[in-house]
Scaffold this motif. Structure first.
Motif, PDB file in Angstrom:
ATOM      1  N   VAL A 126       0.921  -1.146   0.000  1.00  0.00           N
ATOM      2  CA  VAL A 126       0.000   0.000   0.000  1.00  0.00           C
ATOM      3  C   VAL A 126       0.951   1.183   0.000  1.00  0.00           C
ATOM      4  O   VAL A 126       1.562   1.497   1.016  1.00  0.00           O
ATOM      5  CB  VAL A 126      -0.918   0.029   1.237  1.00  0.00           C
ATOM      6  N   GLY A 173       5.949   4.946  11.426  1.00  0.00           N
ATOM      7  CA  GLY A 173       5.157   4.147  10.492  1.00  0.00           C
ATOM      8  C   GLY A 173       4.084   3.398  11.252  1.00  0.00           C
ATOM      9  O   GLY A 173       4.014   3.472  12.495  1.00  0.00           O
ATOM     10  N   ALA A 174       3.240   2.680  10.522  1.00  0.00           N
ATOM     11  CA  ALA A 174       2.122   2.006  11.172  1.00  0.00           C
ATOM     12  C   ALA A 174       2.587   0.863  12.083  1.00  0.00           C
ATOM     13  O   ALA A 174       1.936   0.550  13.073  1.00  0.00           O
ATOM     14  CB  ALA A 174       1.133   1.491  10.135  1.00  0.00           C
ATOM     15  N   THR A 175       3.712   0.243  11.754  1.00  0.00           N
ATOM     16  CA  THR A 175       4.219  -0.805  12.642  1.00  0.00           C
ATOM     17  C   THR A 175       4.480  -0.207  14.023  1.00  0.00           C
ATOM     18  O   THR A 175       4.085  -0.761  15.058  1.00  0.00           O
ATOM     19  CB  THR A 175       5.525  -1.406  12.078  1.00  0.00           C
ATOM     20  N   ASN A 221       1.186   0.687  15.721  1.00  0.00           N
ATOM     21  CA  ASN A 221       0.566  -0.495  16.335  1.00  0.00           C
ATOM     22  C   ASN A 221       1.298  -0.879  17.616  1.00  0.00           C
ATOM     23  O   ASN A 221       0.680  -1.227  18.617  1.00  0.00           O
ATOM     24  CB  ASN A 221       0.587  -1.674  15.347  1.00  0.00           C
ATOM     25  N   HIS A 248      -2.747  -7.529  10.594  1.00  0.00           N
ATOM     26  CA  HIS A 248      -1.583  -7.261   9.741  1.00  0.00           C
ATOM     27  C   HIS A 248      -0.348  -7.895  10.383  1.00  0.00           C
ATOM     28  O   HIS A 248      -0.272  -8.015  11.619  1.00  0.00           O
ATOM     29  CB  HIS A 248      -1.401  -5.745   9.632  1.00  0.00           C
ATOM     30  N   SER A 280       2.371  -6.750  11.046  1.00  0.00           N
ATOM     31  CA  SER A 280       3.069  -5.888  12.012  1.00  0.00           C
ATOM     32  C   SER A 280       2.543  -6.078  13.436  1.00  0.00           C
ATOM     33  O   SER A 280       3.231  -5.728  14.398  1.00  0.00           O
ATOM     34  CB  SER A 280       2.943  -4.416  11.604  1.00  0.00           C
ATOM     35  N   GLY A 340      -9.483  -1.779   6.973  1.00  0.00           N
ATOM     36  CA  GLY A 340      -8.648  -1.855   5.779  1.00  0.00           C
ATOM     37  C   GLY A 340      -7.617  -2.953   5.913  1.00  0.00           C
ATOM     38  O   GLY A 340      -6.543  -2.749   6.480  1.00  0.00           O
ATOM     39  N   VAL A 380      -4.903  -5.600   4.152  1.00  0.00           N
ATOM     40  CA  VAL A 380      -4.031  -5.389   2.989  1.00  0.00           C
ATOM     41  C   VAL A 380      -4.395  -6.255   1.780  1.00  0.00           C
ATOM     42  O   VAL A 380      -4.076  -5.900   0.659  1.00  0.00           O
ATOM     43  CB  VAL A 380      -2.533  -5.579   3.323  1.00  0.00           C
ATOM     44  N   ASP A 424      -6.360  -1.082  13.946  1.00  0.00           N
ATOM     45  CA  ASP A 424      -5.331  -0.848  12.930  1.00  0.00           C
ATOM     46  C   ASP A 424      -6.038  -0.301  11.689  1.00  0.00           C
ATOM     47  O   ASP A 424      -6.598  -1.043  10.900  1.00  0.00           O
ATOM     48  CB  ASP A 424      -4.599  -2.163  12.613  1.00  0.00           C
ATOM     49  N   ALA A 450      -4.429   1.583   9.384  1.00  0.00           N
ATOM     50  CA  ALA A 450      -3.244   2.135   8.719  1.00  0.00           C
ATOM     51  C   ALA A 450      -3.626   2.960   7.485  1.00  0.00           C
ATOM     52  O   ALA A 450      -3.255   4.119   7.375  1.00  0.00           O
ATOM     53  CB  ALA A 450      -2.272   1.020   8.347  1.00  0.00           C
ATOM     54  N   PHE A 451      -4.386   2.357   6.567  1.00  0.00           N
ATOM     55  CA  PHE A 451      -4.872   3.168   5.440  1.00  0.00           C
ATOM     56  C   PHE A 451      -6.392   3.252   5.448  1.00  0.00           C
ATOM     57  O   PHE A 451      -6.982   4.214   4.972  1.00  0.00           O
ATOM     58  CB  PHE A 451      -4.366   2.618   4.100  1.00  0.00           C
ATOM     59  N   ASP A 499      -1.483   5.176   9.277  1.00  0.00           N
ATOM     60  CA  ASP A 499      -0.261   5.460   8.531  1.00  0.00           C
ATOM     61  C   ASP A 499      -0.454   6.753   7.757  1.00  0.00           C
ATOM     62  O   ASP A 499      -1.547   7.031   7.276  1.00  0.00           O
ATOM     63  CB  ASP A 499       0.011   4.319   7.538  1.00  0.00           C
ATOM     64  N   HIS A 523       2.284   7.840   5.535  1.00  0.00           N
ATOM     65  CA  HIS A 523       3.054   7.718   4.287  1.00  0.00           C
ATOM     66  C   HIS A 523       2.348   6.820   3.272  1.00  0.00           C
ATOM     67  O   HIS A 523       2.908   6.492   2.245  1.00  0.00           O
ATOM     68  CB  HIS A 523       4.501   7.289   4.550  1.00  0.00           C
ATOM     69  N   LYS A 524       1.125   6.431   3.588  1.00  0.00           N
ATOM     70  CA  LYS A 524       0.304   5.736   2.583  1.00  0.00           C
ATOM     71  C   LYS A 524      -0.695   6.738   1.999  1.00  0.00           C
ATOM     72  O   LYS A 524      -0.339   7.529   1.142  1.00  0.00           O
ATOM     73  CB  LYS A 524      -0.375   4.518   3.210  1.00  0.00           C
TER      74      LYS A 524
HETATM   75  C1  LIG Z   1       1.190  -0.861   5.990  1.00  0.00           C
HETATM   76  C2  LIG Z   1       0.420  -1.412   7.132  1.00  0.00           C
HETATM   77  C3  LIG Z   1       1.016  -1.594   8.378  1.00  0.00           C
HETATM   78  C4  LIG Z   1       2.497  -1.373   8.622  1.00  0.00           C
HETATM   79  O1  LIG Z   1       2.869  -0.114   8.221  1.00  0.00           O
HETATM   80  P1  LIG Z   1       4.367   0.398   8.079  1.00  0.00           P
HETATM   81  O2  LIG Z   1       4.165   1.822   7.782  1.00  0.00           O
HETATM   82  O3  LIG Z   1       4.949  -0.384   6.931  1.00  0.00           O
HETATM   83  O4  LIG Z   1       5.074   0.150   9.351  1.00  0.00           O
HETATM   84  C5  LIG Z   1       0.214  -2.019   9.410  1.00  0.00           C
HETATM   85  N1  LIG Z   1      -1.087  -2.295   9.219  1.00  0.00           N
HETATM   86  C6  LIG Z   1      -1.685  -2.176   8.019  1.00  0.00           C
HETATM   87  C7  LIG Z   1      -3.122  -2.508   7.870  1.00  0.00           C
HETATM   88  C8  LIG Z   1      -0.949  -1.712   6.936  1.00  0.00           C
HETATM   89  O5  LIG Z   1      -1.536  -1.572   5.736  1.00  0.00           O
END
Ligand SMILES: *Cc1c(COP(=O)(O)O)cnc(C)c1O
Length: 475
Positions: free
Chosen positions: A85, A144-146, A149, A187, A189, A242, A244, A269, A271-272, A298, A300-301
């Motif tokens: 993503v 970042g999302a990791t 989380n 995810h 992460s 969301g 992946v 979570d 993230a996006f 997140d 940067h997505k």
């Molecule tokens: C991308 C993503 C993550 C991890 O994000 P990073 O920015 O790569 O650390 C976690 N959860 C979901 C649902 C994601 O799409």
């Protein structure tokens, strides 16, 4: 008299305008060429070289970078890169990112006397509004999302400990004993975060999902909550907005409603998927997000800021501070809200909020709604192209910004790999492999601000054309 020899850095410092002119010209060429830059480079990156002894200065360094590495960079920031993503960078976000380095502020300790924390707090407040979260959520930027989380789960664990009268941040994880984490389609992460936090990957219990969906079966979750009720601590539920593979989302409102009968920490979570809130067509997918105890988003997505940016929201900054506080005489809170150094894993922190601040200032909520709507339109267009071809089977409707698809006949992993490799080597678009309900598949995710319906259509053509290059099945 100063007799220190002049260094190349001194000489560079005396020619900022020349350097910035060169870099700006160079960056302009890269950025304007992005739409047609191959999504996968055909050139391998350069072999490693020894440490330069005397150096060559910034301008020669730019030439060296260009010669050795630039053409091996992907077009992942461009409009038809649909792997993972992957967001791009809006022009204003890039300005913010450059200025982050220019000002080079430490956004950790409030005592540093900079306006950095004020910028970050404003960006947090704007993102809270953008994503339709209430004022009870406080936020902090992480890389970042990791990491988001991880921070959310760390706060959740501190809450569990609080419930049973242990101060985990002082006494250590063993004082709490095993923790249960329940989730439908977490995810990867989440597993990583559990490993880092010492809760262990095996703390995670997968709860059944709805038939042919990645969204959790809320009835099954209620049963799992009942089963864990006898444990020493309440569980953590990780809900997903969301996924992946297919962009599916849990019914967050229904999960939050389970709190009436069950005690648990709710981490979402998003993230996006949290960006679904921006578009009228998809806002209902994240109804209930506000009820979460902690939220991962997140940036940067789908916000399209450069890498190294996500936000972590929580209703319990007090517990967050307990986990992440850094007790040093020189790091006392400046007063008022806790300094960010006490809220995130880092102590010294880059002002990564500035890129988000710039893009929100420049394009506003409306501009970013359009970015989300482009992603939705791209996914619908690609999905329509693929379902129209009898050789392809899509594995989910385009609920959000992701299309998941496989071969209609004989979708073995070898055939999928051959197909995906052929797509990616073509350089027009880039997709990533996955497996859904045991079926090898491919997925394409739309989250770049530049992507038009025409880009989605070109990507579809490239994906279908690559089918001709793989061996027919034996049937
Ligand atoms: C991308 C993503 C993550 C991890 O994000 P990073 O920015 O790569 O650390 C976690 N959860 C979901 C649902 C994601 O799409």
């Amino acid at each position: 008299m100063d007799d220190t020899p002049e260094t190349l850095a001194d000489l560079d410092a005396a020619q900022w305008s020349k350097i910035s002119e060169r870099v700006t010209d160079y960056a302009t060429r890269v950025l304007t060429g992005l739409p047609e830059r191959p999504t996968l480079p055909t050139i391998a990156s350069a072999a490693p070289e020894p440490l330069p002894r005397s150096g060559i200065g910034a301008i020669e360094g730019l030439a060296r970078f260009d010669a050795r590495y630039a053409s091996a960079m992907t077009g992942s920031a461009g409009p038809r890169y649909l792997g993972f993503v992957t967001g791009g960078t809006t022009p204003a976000a890039l300005v913010g990112d450059w200025l982050t380095g220019v000002f080079d502020q430490n956004a950790g300790p409030g005592g540093a006397g900079t306006a950095a924390a004020a910028v970050e707090r404003e960006a947090v407040a704007w993102l809270r509004q953008l994503l339709d979260l209430g004022d009870d959520h406080s936020g902090a930027f992480v890389s970042g999302a990791t990491m988001s989380n991880l921070v959310g789960l760390a706060i959740g664990r501190e809450w569990l400990a609080d419930r049973v009268g242990v101060t985990l941040s002082d006494d250590g994880a063993h004082a709490l004993g095993p923790v249960r984490v329940l989730s439908g389609s977490p995810h990867s992460s989440i597993h990583k975060a559990l490993s880092i936090l010492g809760m262990g990957r095996s703390a995670l219990r997968h709860v059944a999902t709805l038939p042919r969906r990645e969204a959790v079966d809320v009835d099954a979750l209620a049963i799992a909550l009942r089963e864990t009720a006898g444990g020493t601590t309440p569980p953590i539920v990780v809900a997903n907005a969301g996924t992946v593979n297919t962009g599916d989302s849990d019914d967050l409102a229904a999960i939050a409603a389970l709190k009436r009968d069950h005690d648990f920490w709710l981490h979402v979570d998003g993230a996006f998927g949290a960006f679904a809130a921006l578009a009228p067509d998809t806002a209902k997918l994240v109804t209930g997000l506000d009820a979460a105890d902690s939220v991962c988003v997140d940036l940067h997505k789908w916000l399209n800021v450069p890498y190294d940016s996500a936000i972590q929201f929580t209703r319990r900054p007090d517990l967050q501070r307990r986990v992440f506080r850094n007790d040093a005489a020189y790091l006392r809170d400046a007063g008022g809200e806790p300094d960010f150094a006490h809220l995130t894993p880092e102590t010294s922190r880059r002002l990564r909020a500035l890129a988000a601040w710039f893009t929100l200032t420049a394009y506003g909520a409306d501009g970013h709604r359009v970015v989300v709507e482009r992603g939705l339109a791209g996914a619908r267009e690609l999905h329509a192209r693929l379902v129209a071809d009898r050789r392809v089977r899509t594995l989910a409707p385009p609920r959000l910004n992701i299309v998941c698809f496989t071969l209609a006949d004989d979708p073995t992993s070898a055939r999928l790999t051959a197909w995906i490799d052929a797509v990616n080597e073509g350089g027009t678009t880039f997709v990533t492999p996955t497996e859904l309900h045991g079926v090898p598949a491919a997925r394409a995710a739309f989250s770049n601000w530049r992507t038009t319906v025409d880009d989605a259509s070109r990507a579809g053509e490239a994906i279908l054309a690559a089918l001709d290059t793989i061996a027919p099945n034996d049937a």
